[in-house]
Design a protein around this motif. Structure first.
Motif, mmCIF file in Angstrom:
data_model
loop_
_atom_site.group_PDB
_atom_site.id
_atom_site.type_symbol
_atom_site.label_atom_id
_atom_site.label_comp_id
_atom_site.label_asym_id
_atom_site.label_seq_id
_atom_site.Cartn_x
_atom_site.Cartn_y
_atom_site.Cartn_z
ATOM 1 N N ARG A 1 0.844 -1.191 0.000
ATOM 2 C CA ARG A 1 0.000 0.000 0.000
ATOM 3 C C ARG A 1 0.881 1.244 0.000
ATOM 4 N NH1 ARG A 1 -4.515 1.384 4.654
ATOM 5 N NH2 ARG A 1 -4.829 3.550 4.093
ATOM 6 N N ASP B 1 -2.889 0.069 8.682
ATOM 7 C CA ASP B 1 -3.299 -0.733 7.529
ATOM 8 C C ASP B 1 -3.485 -2.198 7.928
ATOM 9 O OD1 ASP B 1 -3.766 -0.974 4.640
ATOM 10 O OD2 ASP B 1 -1.900 -2.107 4.630
ATOM 11 N N SER C 1 1.111 4.459 9.997
ATOM 12 C CA SER C 1 0.138 4.156 8.949
ATOM 13 C C SER C 1 0.222 2.706 8.487
ATOM 14 C CB SER C 1 0.318 5.102 7.757
ATOM 15 O OG SER C 1 1.641 5.054 7.268
ATOM 16 N N ARG D 1 1.801 -7.067 4.987
ATOM 17 C CA ARG D 1 1.267 -5.850 4.360
ATOM 18 C C ARG D 1 2.367 -5.079 3.628
ATOM 19 N NH1 ARG D 1 -2.791 -6.047 2.365
ATOM 20 N NH2 ARG D 1 -3.024 -3.783 2.266
#
Length: 365
Positions: free
Chosen positions: A2, A192, A188, A223
């Motif tokens: 991401r 996530d 962040s 992730r």
């Protein structure tokens, strides 16, 4: 991977999260060390996890003179739940987890964050020291950053699961690859992970007495994917093993926690965080690590061996302990025979063999 929002270079802030339980003897040292990270420090969030000693009082006294210290009190729910509660209160760009019986070494941690922002890193891992181990770190962050190395999240995950860390990272013995301390996480990234897995599995899976850090890190690396983790040869953290409330203590209740760990791994398999093959290796590694601890003391605590025998059937052993990561069997694969016995369903014999080998090792020292 991401795309995470990147703050402006040099403006990153750091939140320090401290879970604390019965920590009146070390909490002041711990909190004061957090203020050695420099101007990037935004807040120190202490979660008192149902302590009955003077922990909350000491933190309250420190907070009265320092507005960046925040105290959260909750009923006793365990270290993972305390860390999670603290994380949800953070506002910094980066999050550092600091255990109440440990402390951080001073330095300008804003330089670590700035280097990570510049190089698009979402986790920065530093070296540590502990009793009897000085580490191999440089003493200055700026010079240490000249030797920063980056490894993809997927490559690091593979090495954590299968073994081979030493071949992947220079000076690997100075780092701890399973712990959540001694490193910076981009907030962040953790957000996530929580968004994908929910608050029961993330950030830290709750209900476990041990190795919730390992699963948390595997979730973050999942992730992160091909995004990178930075390794900096700077000793940022002192792991005071002698003051730890959990290390080196073996209890019959650990068997139940191991079963909960296995159940959590199964959930991560179902959510595609881990493949079925990786899940088996993660379970086998944890099983062997906890089995070693139990086998070392089982002669003096016969109910401990009984608890293991009652909790894992021969069929379960044969189905789940198909193979072990090689590095879980010792540097010379000295515990290979015990692993073979376990994989064939012979737990009682494995206890005997491992106990004998452990005693021979002690005599040889």
């Amino acid at each position: 991977m991401r795309d995470f929002a990147m703050p402006a270079k040099g403006n990153s802030t750091i939140s320090v999260v401290v879970p604390a339980y019965q920590a009146e003897g070390t909490i002041k040292r711990c909190i004061k060390s957090a203020f050695g990270v420099g101007k990037a420090l935004l807040e120190v969030i202490v979660i008192d996890d149902g302590s009955t000693d003077g922990t909350a009082r000491i933190v309250g006294e420190l907070a009265a003179d320092e507005p960046r210290i925040r105290l959260i009190r909750q009923t006793n729910r365990g270290r993972a739940a305390a860390r999670n509660a603290g994380f949800y209160m953070t506002h910094g760009d980066w999050v550092v987890f600091l255990d109440a019986d440990d402390y951080m070494f001073p330095g300008d941690y804003g330089e670590l964050a700035a280097a990570a922002d510049e190089r698009h890193l979402d986790i920065v891992v530093c070296m540590h020291s502990r009793p009897g181990f000085a580490g191999l770190a440089t003493g200055d962050i700026r010079s240490a950053l000249l030797r920063l190395s980056a490894v993809s999240g997927s490559a690091l995950s593979r090495a954590m699961i299968e073994g081979g860390i030493d071949a992947l990272i220079d000076g690997a013995q100075g780092y701890d690859f399973n712990a959540s301390w001694g490193r910076l996480y981009r907030r962040s990234l953790i957000e996530d992970v929580v968004a994908c897995l929910g608050s029961r599995l993330a950030p830290f899976p709750t209900g476990l007495r041990f190795s919730e850090d390992r699963l948390f890190n595997l979730e973050c690396l999942w992730r992160l994917g091909d995004g990178c983790v930075g390794f900096v040869p700077f000793a940022a953290y002192y792991w005071d093993v002698n003051s730890s409330s959990t290390c080196a203590k073996v209890r019959t209740e650990d068997v139940e926690s191991l079963k909960r760990f296995i159940g959590t791994v199964a959930e991560l398999d179902e959510r595609f965080v881990l493949s079925s093959g990786d899940s088996r290796l993660v379970v086998a590694r944890e099983f062997m690590e906890q089995f070693k601890k139990a086998a070392k003391v089982s002669r003096g605590v016969p109910q401990l061996e009984d608890a293991w025998l009652a909790s894992f059937s021969n069929a379960w052993l044969r189905d789940n302990l198909v193979t072990f990561p090689s590095d879980s069997l010792g540097h010379r694969r000295e515990w290979c025979l015990a692993a073979v016995l376990l994989s064939r369903g012979h737990m009682r014999a494995a206890f005997r063999v491992y106990g004998m080998l452990a005693r021979l090792r002690q005599l040889a020292r």
